[in-house]
Structure formats: structure tokens, C-alpha cells
Motif scaffolding. Structure first.
Motif, PDB file in Angstrom:
ATOM      1  N   MET A  56       0.851  -1.018   0.065  1.00  0.00           N
ATOM      2  CA  MET A  56       0.047   0.153   0.014  1.00  0.00           C
ATOM      3  C   MET A  56       0.919   1.238  -0.093  1.00  0.00           C
ATOM      4  SD  MET A  56      -2.758   1.065   2.714  1.00  0.00           S
ATOM      5  CE  MET A  56      -2.862   2.607   3.353  1.00  0.00           C
ATOM      6  N   SER A  57       0.507   2.251  -0.838  1.00  0.00           N
ATOM      7  CA  SER A  57       1.541   3.288  -1.092  1.00  0.00           C
ATOM      8  C   SER A  57       0.607   4.597  -0.703  1.00  0.00           C
ATOM      9  CB  SER A  57       1.895   3.517  -2.544  1.00  0.00           C
ATOM     10  OG  SER A  57       2.709   4.812  -2.644  1.00  0.00           O
ATOM     11  N   ILE A  58       1.035   5.364   0.273  1.00  0.00           N
ATOM     12  CA  ILE A  58       0.325   6.658   0.421  1.00  0.00           C
ATOM     13  C   ILE A  58       0.955   7.789   0.054  1.00  0.00           C
ATOM     14  CG2 ILE A  58      -0.680   8.003   2.407  1.00  0.00           C
ATOM     15  CD1 ILE A  58      -0.276   5.667   4.351  1.00  0.00           C
ATOM     16  N   LYS A  59       0.063   8.743  -0.667  1.00  0.00           N
ATOM     17  CA  LYS A  59       0.675   9.899  -1.540  1.00  0.00           C
ATOM     18  C   LYS A  59       0.842  10.999  -0.486  1.00  0.00           C
ATOM     19  CE  LYS A  59      -1.589   8.614  -5.658  1.00  0.00           C
ATOM     20  NZ  LYS A  59      -2.432   9.101  -6.773  1.00  0.00           N
ATOM     21  N   LYS A  60       1.666  11.657  -0.806  1.00  0.00           N
ATOM     22  CA  LYS A  60       2.277  12.918   0.086  1.00  0.00           C
ATOM     23  C   LYS A  60       0.819  13.741   0.159  1.00  0.00           C
ATOM     24  CE  LYS A  60       5.104  15.665  -2.171  1.00  0.00           C
ATOM     25  NZ  LYS A  60       6.319  16.050  -2.779  1.00  0.00           N
ATOM     26  N   GLU A  61       0.178  13.822  -0.774  1.00  0.00           N
ATOM     27  CA  GLU A  61      -0.731  14.901  -0.884  1.00  0.00           C
ATOM     28  C   GLU A  61      -1.888  14.362   0.135  1.00  0.00           C
ATOM     29  OE1 GLU A  61       0.396  13.515  -3.769  1.00  0.00           O
ATOM     30  OE2 GLU A  61       1.508  15.364  -4.395  1.00  0.00           O
ATOM     31  N   ASP A  62      -2.073  13.087   0.203  1.00  0.00           N
ATOM     32  CA  ASP A  62      -3.017  12.471   1.065  1.00  0.00           C
ATOM     33  C   ASP A  62      -2.458  12.707   2.751  1.00  0.00           C
ATOM     34  OD1 ASP A  62      -4.578  11.396  -0.813  1.00  0.00           O
ATOM     35  OD2 ASP A  62      -3.588   9.819  -0.881  1.00  0.00           O
ATOM     36  N   ILE A  63      -1.352  12.679   3.093  1.00  0.00           N
ATOM     37  CA  ILE A  63      -0.881  13.060   4.205  1.00  0.00           C
ATOM     38  C   ILE A  63      -1.109  14.485   4.409  1.00  0.00           C
ATOM     39  CG2 ILE A  63       1.161  13.291   5.671  1.00  0.00           C
ATOM     40  CD1 ILE A  63       2.121  10.585   3.988  1.00  0.00           C
ATOM     41  N   ALA A 102      -4.551  15.176   5.246  1.00  0.00           N
ATOM     42  CA  ALA A 102      -4.898  14.686   6.702  1.00  0.00           C
ATOM     43  C   ALA A 102      -4.552  15.673   7.791  1.00  0.00           C
ATOM     44  CB  ALA A 102      -4.563  13.107   6.802  1.00  0.00           C
TER      45      ALA A 102
END
Length: 121
Positions: free
Chosen positions: A1-8, A11
Motif C-alpha cells: 500500500m502506497s500513501i501519497k504525499k498529498e493524502d498525508i 489529513a
């Protein structure tokens, strides 16, 4: 699973100031690092629900205790002996209470520059 910088970032924008502070402390503890004062300032706008006034707490005088005492004396208006007693007291010690966030950041910058560690309550 890869979390994008924009999602962080998205949040983080929704978090309260106290939640961000707890997150930074947890990251520091987990990775064994210390966030610089510039990172805390650049964290973004304060949420509407965050307090408009805080207390500035001295958590450590650091190695340059004399420089910190001089800054505490200047900030508080105390005499030299009273400023020394405050710095030598059980930490964390309240330096200023009910200070606007902007003023608290300025006080923190002065103390950090002198070698102290500072937190807000």
C-alpha cells in the motif's frame, strides 16, 4: 500500500494544533529525531477550534543556561536572581501565561536561539 504525499498533507490540514503536536512528538520518539522550530511554525494555519492563547513552558535550559537566564529575565521582566530561580526550578516551568500564539512563537524563538527547549500548553 502506497500513501501519497498529498493524502498525508490533506489529513494534517484537518488536525487540531494539539493533535499535530502529539503527532510530532510521536514521530520524534519513534525515529529518534528532534523537529526544528522552523517545522513547527511552518505546520500551517491554526484551526478555528485551537486556543488563541497558550502558556509558554521551559522544558530544558540546555547547555547555555546563562544565555537562557538572560532571555527569561528579558521576557518576564524579573530580576536576575528570580530569572535564575525560574530556570533552575522543576521543569517544565511556566515562563509566560495566556500569551497569543504569535507572541508565544516569538518567545519560543528567543529561548530556542539561547539553547533552551520550549513547549506550549
Amino acid at each position: 500500500m502506497s500513501i501519497k504525499k498529498e493524502d498525508i498533507i490533506s489529513a494534517l490540514e484537518e488536525m487540531k494544533l494539539t493533535e499535530l503536536n502529539e503527532l510530532v512528538k510521536a514521530i520524534e520518539e519513534h525515529f529518534g529525531v528532534v523537529a526544528s522550530a522552523g517545522i513547527a511554525v511552518a505546520a500551517g494555519p491554526v484551526a478555528d477550534s485551537a486556543p488563541s492563547e497558550v502558556s509558554v513552558l521551559l522544558t530544558s535550559a540546555g547547555a547555555q543556561k546563562v544565555a537562557v537566564i538572560k532571555v527569561v529575565k528579558e521576557i518576564t521582566g524579573l530580576g536576575l536572581m528570580d530569572a535564575k530561580k525560574l530556570v533552575d526550578s522543576t521543569l517544565p516551568a511556566v515562563i509566560k501565561e495566556n500569551v497569543k500564539i504569535e507572541d508565544a512563537e516569538a518567545i519560543k524563538a528567543q529561548l530556542v536561539e539561547a539553547g533552551a527547549s520550549v513547549d506550549f500548553k
